[in-house]
Design a protein around this motif. Structure first.
Motif, PDB file in Angstrom:
ATOM      1  N   SER A  10      46.374-130.956  20.486  1.00 37.09           N
ATOM      2  CA  SER A  10      46.095-129.764  19.389  1.00 37.09           C
ATOM      3  C   SER A  10      44.460-130.216  18.992  1.00 37.09           C
ATOM      4  N   ILE A  11      44.215-129.263  18.252  1.00 33.94           N
ATOM      5  CA  ILE A  11      42.924-129.680  17.144  1.00 33.94           C
ATOM      6  C   ILE A  11      42.843-130.660  16.961  1.00 33.94           C
ATOM      7  N   PRO A 116      42.056-129.737  26.706  1.00 36.76           N
ATOM      8  CA  PRO A 116      42.623-129.351  25.397  1.00 36.76           C
ATOM      9  C   PRO A 116      42.999-129.161  25.267  1.00 36.76           C
ATOM     10  N   LEU A 144      41.050-132.246   9.977  1.00 38.98           N
ATOM     11  CA  LEU A 144      39.871-131.169  10.939  1.00 38.98           C
ATOM     12  C   LEU A 144      38.837-130.496   9.823  1.00 38.98           C
ATOM     13  N   ASN A 148      35.102-131.406  10.068  1.00 43.74           N
ATOM     14  CA  ASN A 148      34.026-129.872  10.405  1.00 43.74           C
ATOM     15  C   ASN A 148      33.921-129.415   9.134  1.00 43.74           C
ATOM     16  N   ARG A 158      42.020-121.831  12.696  1.00 47.06           N
ATOM     17  CA  ARG A 158      41.281-122.302  13.806  1.00 47.06           C
ATOM     18  C   ARG A 158      42.548-123.295  14.211  1.00 47.06           C
ATOM     19  N   GLN A 162      46.020-121.732  18.465  1.00 45.85           N
ATOM     20  CA  GLN A 162      45.729-122.406  19.711  1.00 45.85           C
ATOM     21  C   GLN A 162      47.768-122.796  19.228  1.00 45.85           C
TER      22      GLN A 162
END
Length: 197
Positions: A10-11, A116, A144, A148, A158, A162
């Protein structure tokens, strides 16, 4: 015939770290993100289709596609997003399969498809087994936010776009727990390669 495994996470789960360890072990990686950038380069079939669909104002002076502008258009418009995906995704899949088959034809015993959004894009049928890189939610959030420069709310938004990490873990054939330090993660990668080989 060689094996084809999928790598996903996952992210901010640390999938790139695992991918890099695999590369160090000379395992060929077919990387969906890299291919997605390549298929929209100047002169590629997807590049022409994007300009047809989104108009010439999407092109920068140097001829490249203005990614931030395209991103802002599709972010706010679901139909445009689907339109872009219908142009880019088939090309990405075609190139991924092409690269994978070339590696296999050259006698590689294991090829990793680094995707991804493997589950979100329903591409599990491309691979024999799936490796999921996982972290707990707090670690994922803080990584994260730091990586970011996001607020907590932005990071949560975000992550929630997912499939949850826990669900991916449950569907995986192999899980690499990336909550610890790099050495611990690397050891899991090495153990996994021994198992697979």
């Amino acid at each position: 015939m060689g094996k084809v495994f999928g790598l996903t996470g996952s992210i901010a789960s640390g999938k790139s770290t695992v991918s890099n360890f695999l590369k160090e072990c000379n395992i060929p990686i077919v990387d969906a993100d890299i291919i997605a950038k390549e298929v929209v380069e100047i002169g590629q079939p997807a590049y022409m289709k994007i300009i047809e669909a989104f108009g010439p104002e999407i092109v920068l002076q140097n001829g490249e596609i203005n990614r931030p502008l395209l991103g802002s258009i599709i972010f706010n418009d679901k139909e445009k997003r689907l339109q872009l995906n219908s142009i880019v995704h088939p090309e990405v899949r075609r190139v991924m399969l092409e690269q994978t088959n070339t590696y296999l034809a050259n006698g590689e015993s294991l090829v990793i498809m680094d995707i991804p959004l493997l589950y979100e894009s329903n591409l599990v049928h491309f691979v024999e087994k799936v490796i999921v890189v996982t972290v707990n939610e707090e670690t994922q959030l803080s990584r994260l936010m730091n990586r970011n420069q996001l607020t907590r709310a932005e990071a949560i938004s975000r992550i929630s776009s997912q499939i949850p990490v826990k669900e991916k873990e449950a569907r995986a054939d192999f899980v690499i727990d990336n909550n610890g330090n790099l050495d611990e993660t690397k050891k899991q990668v090495m153990d996994l390669l021994k198992k697979i080989k």
